[in-house]
Enzyme design. Structure first.
Site, mmCIF file in Angstrom:
data_model
loop_
_atom_site.group_PDB
_atom_site.id
_atom_site.type_symbol
_atom_site.label_atom_id
_atom_site.label_comp_id
_atom_site.label_asym_id
_atom_site.label_seq_id
_atom_site.Cartn_x
_atom_site.Cartn_y
_atom_site.Cartn_z
ATOM 1 N N THR A 208 0.825 -1.192 0.000
ATOM 2 C CA THR A 208 0.000 0.000 0.000
ATOM 3 C C THR A 208 0.856 1.237 0.000
ATOM 4 O OG1 THR A 208 -1.856 1.112 1.007
ATOM 5 C CG2 THR A 208 -0.199 0.271 2.491
ATOM 6 N N GLU A 288 -10.160 9.717 0.796
ATOM 7 C CA GLU A 288 -10.502 11.119 0.512
ATOM 8 C C GLU A 288 -12.010 11.293 0.368
ATOM 9 O OE1 GLU A 288 -6.359 12.464 -1.669
ATOM 10 O OE2 GLU A 288 -8.031 11.760 -2.895
ATOM 11 N N THR A 424 -3.599 22.772 -8.610
ATOM 12 C CA THR A 424 -3.856 24.164 -8.991
ATOM 13 C C THR A 424 -4.580 24.930 -7.895
ATOM 14 O OG1 THR A 424 -5.912 23.459 -10.100
ATOM 15 C CG2 THR A 424 -3.926 23.624 -11.451
#
Length: 424
Positions: A208, A288, A424
């Protein structure tokens, strides 16, 4: 609180797993291991970004690495050095912020340069010093900053430095991931510790993201390698967050200490499995944008490998993951995902449970309380079920002896938000 010994079926005996008890200390809980974590300035955020592990003299080390054709130079360097030193590596440097992958010849040259500089400071042969990197792909490590951080990093080495190291390897992770266990084996105390990082780009095909295990029992290189491979297959290779394998996936496991008698190796593997599965589940739980842990158990196929394949296919299904996030007991998505896993089974033998609710039997739907099933998921997604955040799915596809388990998480709109503008 989650049972830390909820090992996947048949991985090790539950009786052996029960010998182990949780302790503090993480990676440095085992005797003789030191670690450090500092803020070197590699990240613009100013958060800790450089870690170091030092194993005792005589340590053996084995590693498992990404199978991706596109991988960072540090991955190949680690694999090459483990071969060169016959598994006698003692140290690993970990930088976060820059993956140093897809950076051409510079990636390898920088990795060699910094490990030589660290080897000189630690007075070790350079072959015994490994390096792992994590962060943005295509971005080289700022070498002036990294080299300047080596002296304070070495000075910070401590047998209580596990927590600092665990914090310094994080990227988009929301929480540190460390764990340790202790048992009495052969009339003496044996400890196993570990730390890991990972939150996105999680679908390992070896181990992992970045994971590290330590043990203060002496084990032969061959026995240690075999043990770690079995453990990895039932832990880090059984998780998925988003279906994306990283360029830097690496797991390194160190063992050093008084030799453990052969009759205790099975018990040692039970403890190693418990630590690895705890860390693996922590990665899936911290996916996430995730709000819950998804656990899928599959039974009744011909072999354990096939069962794990079906389980991870279900965990990785975007349709299953979004249904869990929406608390929608749309069980058709689960069996559809199982059917495309590439493992043969008889659809007419399928039985399915969502938590305590049975949804199918003998391949046919059963009447069930849809609102209650939805509430079961809702309590875990919104955190109102305080004792656990795990949505459990159990699938039986026949009467074979194979079984396996995989872990993932739900899929929320936050995953898109986090990754849409990552650079960004």
């Amino acid at each position: 609180m989650e049972d830390v010994f909820s090992l996947s079926p048949k991985a090790v005996s539950f009786e052996l797993a029960s010998l182990w008890r949780p302790i503090s200390g993480g990676l440095t809980a085992p005797f003789g291991f030191q670690a450090a974590g500092i803020t070197a300035g590699l990240k613009e955020s100013g958060k800790p970004d450089l870690a170091l592990l030092l194993a005792p003299e005589g340590a053996v080390c084995t590693g498992t690495f990404t199978t991706s054709l596109v991988r960072a130079a540090c991955v190949d360097l680690c694999a090459e050095r483990l071969r060169a030193c016959a598994g006698k590596a003692r140290s690993v440097l970990i930088n976060s912020g820059q993956a140093n992958a897809c950076t051409g010849d510079r990636g390898l040259l920088d990795s060699v340069r910094v490990t030589q500089a660290l080897a000189d400071r630690l007075e070790l042969p350079v072959e015994q010093v490994l390096i792992c990197s994590t962060g943005v792909i295509g971005v080289p490590i700022p070498m002036d900053i990294l080299l300047a951080g080596l002296d304070p990093l070495v000075e910070a080495l401590s047998d209580e430095g596990g927590a600092e190291a665990a914090g310094a390897i994080l990227t988009t992770d929301l929480v540190e991931k460390q764990f340790a266990l202790e048992a009495e084996l052969g009339g003496r105390r044996v400890r196993i510790g570990g730390m890991a990082k990972g939150s996105g780009m999680i679908h390992p095909e070896m181990a992992t993201m970045l994971g590290y295990l330590s043990c203060d029992a002496g084990v032969s290189v061959d026995a240690w390698q075999a043990m770690v491979k079995r453990v990895v297959d039932r832990s880090f290779n059984a998780i998925t967050v988003d279906g994306d394998t990283s360029t830097n996936d690496s797991l390194l496991a160190f063992a050093a200490g008084e030799p453990l008698e052969l009759q205790y190796l099975e018990a040692l593997e039970a403890g190693l499995m418990a630590v690895a599965q705890q860390l693996a589940k922590a990665i899936a739980r911290d996916g996430e944008g995730a709000t819950c842990l998804l656990e899928v158990q599959v039974e009744g196929v011909g072999g354990d490998v096939e069962a794990c394949c079906i389980a991870r296919t279900i965990c990785g299904s975007s349709l299953v993951k979004t249904a869990v996030h929406g608390c929608d007991p749309n069980w058709g998505r689960i069996v559809a995902a199982a059917g495309r896993a590439g493992v043969p089974f008889d659809p007419a033998a399928v039985a399915l449970w969502l938590g305590p609710h049975q949804l199918m039997e003998f391949g046919e739907p059963l009447p069930f309380d849809r609102l209650a099933a939805s509430r079961y998921m809702q309590e875990r997604v919104d955190g109102s079920y305080l004792s656990d955040d795990t949505v459990q799915i159990r699938l039986v596809v026949g009467n074979g002896s194979g079984d396996g388990m995989a872990w993932g998480c739900d899929l929320s709109d936050q995953y898109v938000r986090i990754n849409a503008d990552y650079t960004t």
